[in-house]
Design a protein around this motif. Sequence first.
Motif, PDB file in Angstrom:
ATOM      1  N   MET A   1       0.910   9.224  -7.593  1.00 34.48           N
ATOM      2  CA  MET A   1       1.496  10.031  -6.553  1.00 34.48           C
ATOM      3  C   MET A   1       1.834   9.189  -5.318  1.00 34.48           C
ATOM      4  N   LEU A   2       0.937   8.279  -4.949  1.00 35.12           N
ATOM      5  CA  LEU A   2       1.203   7.425  -3.797  1.00 35.12           C
ATOM      6  C   LEU A   2       2.393   6.516  -4.056  1.00 35.12           C
ATOM      7  N   ASP A   3       2.539   6.023  -5.291  1.00 38.46           N
ATOM      8  CA  ASP A   3       3.698   5.192  -5.617  1.00 38.46           C
ATOM      9  C   ASP A   3       4.992   5.972  -5.465  1.00 38.46           C
ATOM     10  N   THR A   4       4.985   7.217  -5.873  1.00 38.83           N
ATOM     11  CA  THR A   4       6.169   8.064  -5.739  1.00 38.83           C
ATOM     12  C   THR A   4       6.511   8.269  -4.272  1.00 38.83           C
ATOM     13  N   LEU A   5       5.507   8.525  -3.455  1.00 42.62           N
ATOM     14  CA  LEU A   5       5.723   8.703  -2.023  1.00 42.62           C
ATOM     15  C   LEU A   5       6.250   7.411  -1.399  1.00 42.62           C
ATOM     16  N   ARG A   6       5.672   6.288  -1.778  1.00 43.15           N
ATOM     17  CA  ARG A   6       6.108   4.989  -1.261  1.00 43.15           C
ATOM     18  C   ARG A   6       7.563   4.719  -1.629  1.00 43.15           C
ATOM     19  N   ARG A   7       7.946   4.973  -2.891  1.00 41.71           N
ATOM     20  CA  ARG A   7       9.329   4.781  -3.328  1.00 41.71           C
ATOM     21  C   ARG A   7      10.277   5.703  -2.557  1.00 41.71           C
ATOM     22  N   PHE A   8       9.835   6.941  -2.343  1.00 42.95           N
ATOM     23  CA  PHE A   8      10.654   7.890  -1.597  1.00 42.95           C
ATOM     24  C   PHE A   8      10.893   7.381  -0.174  1.00 42.95           C
ATOM     25  N   LEU A   9       9.835   6.949   0.494  1.00 41.83           N
ATOM     26  CA  LEU A   9       9.964   6.459   1.866  1.00 41.83           C
ATOM     27  C   LEU A   9      10.788   5.180   1.922  1.00 41.83           C
ATOM     28  N   THR A  10      10.639   4.321   0.929  1.00 47.37           N
ATOM     29  CA  THR A  10      11.426   3.097   0.871  1.00 47.37           C
ATOM     30  C   THR A  10      12.897   3.426   0.700  1.00 47.37           C
ATOM     31  N   ASP A  11      13.201   4.355  -0.206  1.00 49.45           N
ATOM     32  CA  ASP A  11      14.585   4.765  -0.418  1.00 49.45           C
ATOM     33  C   ASP A  11      15.153   5.431   0.837  1.00 49.45           C
ATOM     34  N   LEU A  12      14.353   6.239   1.490  1.00 56.06           N
ATOM     35  CA  LEU A  12      14.785   6.933   2.696  1.00 56.06           C
ATOM     36  C   LEU A  12      15.117   5.940   3.813  1.00 56.06           C
ATOM     37  N   ALA A  13      14.303   4.906   3.911  1.00 57.85           N
ATOM     38  CA  ALA A  13      14.508   3.899   4.948  1.00 57.85           C
ATOM     39  C   ALA A  13      15.625   2.921   4.581  1.00 57.85           C
ATOM     40  N   GLY A  14      16.063   2.957   3.330  1.00 57.04           N
ATOM     41  CA  GLY A  14      17.109   2.029   2.904  1.00 57.04           C
ATOM     42  C   GLY A  14      16.595   0.623   2.763  1.00 57.04           C
ATOM     43  N   SER A  15      15.329   0.467   2.597  1.00 57.30           N
ATOM     44  CA  SER A  15      14.708  -0.844   2.508  1.00 57.30           C
ATOM     45  C   SER A  15      14.632  -1.309   1.063  1.00 57.30           C
ATOM     46  N   ASP A  16      14.670  -2.598   0.875  1.00 62.92           N
ATOM     47  CA  ASP A  16      14.543  -3.191  -0.441  1.00 62.92           C
ATOM     48  C   ASP A  16      13.068  -3.344  -0.779  1.00 62.92           C
ATOM     49  N   GLU A  17      12.665  -2.842  -1.950  1.00 61.17           N
ATOM     50  CA  GLU A  17      11.256  -2.936  -2.336  1.00 61.17           C
ATOM     51  C   GLU A  17      10.802  -4.381  -2.476  1.00 61.17           C
ATOM     52  N   HIS A  18      11.752  -5.273  -2.673  1.00 62.93           N
ATOM     53  CA  HIS A  18      11.403  -6.678  -2.882  1.00 62.93           C
ATOM     54  C   HIS A  18      11.375  -7.467  -1.580  1.00 62.93           C
ATOM     55  N   ASP A  19      11.539  -6.791  -0.469  1.00 57.62           N
ATOM     56  CA  ASP A  19      11.517  -7.437   0.831  1.00 57.62           C
ATOM     57  C   ASP A  19      10.076  -7.829   1.151  1.00 57.62           C
ATOM     58  N   HIS A  20       9.836  -9.123   1.248  1.00 55.14           N
ATOM     59  CA  HIS A  20       8.478  -9.620   1.479  1.00 55.14           C
ATOM     60  C   HIS A  20       8.127  -9.713   2.959  1.00 55.14           C
ATOM     61  N   PHE A  21       9.058  -9.418   3.823  1.00 49.77           N
ATOM     62  CA  PHE A  21       8.826  -9.524   5.255  1.00 49.77           C
ATOM     63  C   PHE A  21       8.617  -8.128   5.841  1.00 49.77           C
ATOM     64  N   ALA A  22       7.477  -7.917   6.459  1.00 50.19           N
ATOM     65  CA  ALA A  22       7.171  -6.631   7.090  1.00 50.19           C
ATOM     66  C   ALA A  22       8.044  -6.451   8.335  1.00 50.19           C
ATOM     67  N   VAL A  23       8.263  -5.222   8.710  1.00 46.48           N
ATOM     68  CA  VAL A  23       9.084  -4.912   9.872  1.00 46.48           C
ATOM     69  C   VAL A  23       8.521  -5.562  11.129  1.00 46.48           C
ATOM     70  N   ASP A  24       7.200  -5.634  11.241  1.00 47.79           N
ATOM     71  CA  ASP A  24       6.584  -6.206  12.437  1.00 47.79           C
ATOM     72  C   ASP A  24       6.226  -7.689  12.280  1.00 47.79           C
ATOM     73  N   ASP A  25       6.757  -8.349  11.260  1.00 45.00           N
ATOM     74  CA  ASP A  25       6.540  -9.779  11.053  1.00 45.00           C
ATOM     75  C   ASP A  25       7.255 -10.540  12.169  1.00 45.00           C
ATOM     76  N   TYR A  26       6.537 -11.415  12.848  1.00 44.36           N
ATOM     77  CA  TYR A  26       7.134 -12.149  13.958  1.00 44.36           C
ATOM     78  C   TYR A  26       8.316 -12.993  13.504  1.00 44.36           C
ATOM     79  N   ARG A  27       8.331 -13.425  12.249  1.00 43.83           N
ATOM     80  CA  ARG A  27       9.458 -14.214  11.744  1.00 43.83           C
ATOM     81  C   ARG A  27      10.727 -13.370  11.674  1.00 43.83           C
ATOM     82  N   VAL A  28      10.575 -12.103  11.316  1.00 48.34           N
ATOM     83  CA  VAL A  28      11.734 -11.203  11.292  1.00 48.34           C
ATOM     84  C   VAL A  28      12.225 -10.967  12.716  1.00 48.34           C
ATOM     85  N   ALA A  29      11.301 -10.781  13.640  1.00 48.39           N
ATOM     86  CA  ALA A  29      11.686 -10.568  15.039  1.00 48.39           C
ATOM     87  C   ALA A  29      12.421 -11.790  15.586  1.00 48.39           C
ATOM     88  N   ALA A  30      11.915 -12.984  15.308  1.00 46.60           N
ATOM     89  CA  ALA A  30      12.574 -14.208  15.781  1.00 46.60           C
ATOM     90  C   ALA A  30      13.946 -14.353  15.135  1.00 46.60           C
TER      91      ALA A  30
END
Length: 158
Positions: A1-30
């Motif tokens: 059930m949690l995997d389904t919710l995670r996939r739903f939220l990922t799809d909703l956000a338009g994010s790639d599941e294979h994205d290894h960089f978190a939104v709050d990763d300082y490297r992404v911010a830089a």
Amino acid sequence: MLDTLRRFLTDLAGSDEHDHFAVDDYRVAAAALLVNLAGVDGVVDPAEKSALHDVLKSHFDLDEAGTAELIGAAKRREADAVDLYAFTSVLKRSLDAEARAGVIEMMWEIVFADGSVHELEDNVVWRAAELLGVSTRERVELKRRIAARARSLGAEPA
């Protein structure tokens, strides 16, 4: 059930599941800050694209795939941001003073990549430095150092 919710939220956000960089990763911010800077004058030329790739690859010790992934994550983050604070707040929380100055140095490398300094680029670096707590003196010294390096490599800044 949690995997389904995670996939739903990922799809909703338009994010790639294979994205290894978190939104709050300082490297992404830089990287997002650099992406923003590269496009601020309305033109991202090949020299700036190349510099963006090279700066991120070397500074964060990434391979080709990791660099491409970081740039992709940064472009998505930059597209969603409304101001520089979205990036600088993450950097200020995550990095010490020396590392924040390193971000300003990377910014100057992008600015001087095409051989000219547009006033909008200079302004973005100034505002980012202020938000990151990098002093005017250090920002100007970093600019001089990168300008000298650019001249020695044959890219004469205007």
